[in-house]
Structures are given as structure tokens and as C-alpha cells.
Scaffold this active site. Sequence first.
Site, PDB file in Angstrom:
ATOM      1  N   GLY A   1      -1.593   5.522   3.417  1.00 40.92           N
ATOM      2  CA  GLY A   1      -0.740   4.543   2.769  1.00 40.92           C
ATOM      3  C   GLY A   1       0.473   4.261   3.631  1.00 40.92           C
TER       4      GLY A   1
ATOM      5  N   ASP B   1       0.857  -1.194   0.000  1.00 40.54           N
ATOM      6  CA  ASP B   1       0.000   0.000   0.000  1.00 40.54           C
ATOM      7  C   ASP B   1       0.894   1.246   0.000  1.00 40.54           C
ATOM      8  OD1 ASP B   1      -2.311   1.529  -0.060  1.00 40.54           O
ATOM      9  OD2 ASP B   1      -2.700   1.366   2.090  1.00 40.54           O
TER      10      ASP B   1
END
Length: 386
Positions: free
Chosen positions: A307, A271
Site C-alpha cells: 500500500g 491505496d
Amino acid sequence: MAGRADSTVLAGAQVVLPTGTVENGRVVIEGTRIAAGPAPDAPSLDLSGHWIVPGFVDMHNHGGGGASFTSGTVEDVLTGVRTHREHGTTTLVASTVTGEMDFLAGRAGILSELVEQGELAGIHFEGPFISPCRKGAHSEGLLRDPDPAEVRKLMDAARGTAKMFTLATELPGGIESVRLLAEHGVIAAIGHTDATYEQTVEAIDAGATVATHLFNAMPPLGHRAPGPIAALLEDERITVELINDGTHLHPAALQLAYHHAGAHRVALITDAMDAAGFGDGQYQLGPLAVEVKDGVARLVEGNSIAGSTLTLDTAFHRAVTIDRIPVGDVVQSISANPARLLGVYDRVGSLEPGKDADLVVLDADFALKGVMRKGEWVVQPVPVAV
């Protein structure tokens, strides 16, 4: 880049195969592929004291090296790809974040060209079809219900390269969108969701097969209202993504996922956003400002985690040395499982004859020492040919 040898034998390492680990093993490279046996007089590289594992496969990644897959130029995207290759990710899917539909369709056109050139393995649309209740680092004003017609628009813009959509399947149009994706062989992932246990089961029955970063951006596990986590962990049809960076998950949560899902249903992902492999500072994630401090990315407004700055070599190292996951299980989670989900296991994800010569060399402490992609060294190991 050290170039490509016609025939090379990597010898003396512990080699992790689908059937187990081979002590004092060898991997034979012929051009761009793994071969069954070496040619006469093939040069050998002594990797005694090292591990050889398959190249890592990251199915959820937003950028790296200071570059964004959502907003960067083609060269920016390639910078991000190269950054992650240097950390062992030889197969990478580019993930977008929430934006205007026309903008996302335009990005799909740009990214699809890089898929067709072999630089990327596909496109993952994370947003805009997610819940405002669990939006994380997505712009709330751009969120929308998962209208199948709009899902189809992005699929068409990707020209067959769309691999996955993350959806809040409890929203209007969610179940219909899951069915549409399943019919076209595109992964429907449940994430950024406020779904109940029952709504999650309905989405799985409709064809969803992945949990986007399990535990994150979804209701916590409850004993009276178990929510999506219980449904996603218990169902054999679901592969659960895990971000093993020490920030997104407590080690006990990672152990819980491995225990209940099993290694065969875990996909370790990054991510990652722009700062991965680049450093602290100010960044943009889509339209939102992000500050990265001490390697942790958070929105400037609201302080939500935005993220990660993770690379998969770090995720591998943590899984083995901190979480004590067996090496074979980590290899399954970081290479084989995502390769199968993406439909590329015939080419990557394991060290078998005929597959691409994508591999990672680790030292005895599981630190990255070498990366090969399609027979070419991206990171050259220290030992020299003999």
C-alpha cells in the site's frame, strides 16, 4: 472545527468548475450545500490568491492516522476517515485486504453501518479473489478463486454498501463473478492479476469497468504479449486507478496512462494503509507485518510494496507541479471520475448548486489550506470572514 454558517460566500479565488476555471470566482454555501446565489448580507471569506476545487473522492483506501479499515474498531475507522478528511478527501471508500471469508463478512457488517451513517461512501473488497502470482501485500495462504457464491456472500454481508471488488478475472469463476457484480451494480475491478491481453478483454466484455492501481500487481507491458495493461488502457469502458506517490509509478508511466486513457478515464487513488498521515514505524496490513521507512510501506518478509502512505492532497500537488497535468484534468481525476463510478456524482465531485458543500482550498503553490465537508470546515483557511 469552526462550525457551520447558514450562508457564506467564498470569494476571490480561482474556482474550478466542470466547464472550466473561473478567475476571481465565488462559491456560495447555504447550510450543507452549494447555492446558486448568496442571501442578503451573507458573510464573505476573501480567498484571493487561492484555488477552490471539489472535495477529493478516494475509491481505494485501507486506512490512515495509524488506524486500519480492515482490522480496526469503529473508532479506529473513524480516526482513519478523519485523517484523510484533513487532507482533502471528503468522500472515502473503505478497502479491505485478503482475510478469511467469515472475517471479511464481519468487517463488511461493521463498515456498512458507517456507510449508512454517512461516514463512508462504500466498501471495496481487495482480495481474497486475486492471483497468487501477483499477490503483492496479501497473504497467499488466504487467497481463493473468485467463486460467485462467495462474492455474493460478501455482497450480502455489506447490505447494499459494497461498491467494488478487485478480482483476478482469469482465475476459475472470474468471468462469472464479473457478470454477477455487473448485474447488481457493483464495480468489478481487474487487479492483482496475471491475465493475458485476451483474458482481460474477455473480462471487460463481461462487465469489468476499473483497473485496480494500473501497472502495479500485474504483468508489465510487452511488445509481443501486451498483457492486461494494453487492454485496460485502450478500452473506453475502463477507468484506470493510479497511485501518484512517486514510489508506485514512474512519472513516465503516469503520463502514459493520461495520454492513452485521457483524464476522463483516470481515477487518482491513495491505496493508503495505516501509516498515511501518521509516520514511519511498524504496522500490520491484514495478517502481514509492514515496515514504513521514509514514507514507503513494505512487507517485512519479501519487501513487497504494501500500500502507500499517500494522501490525496499530495497526489494533487504532485500531479500539477511535478507531472504538469492541467489543474482541470487533475480535478476530474481526483473528484469527478471516482464520484461518477461510485454513483454519487449527483451529490459530490464538482462545485455545482445543489451539491454537498464539499471543497478544498489550495494556495497558489497547490498546498492545502482549507477543507470543507457538507458546509462545515474540517480545516479552516487562514483568511477570516469580512
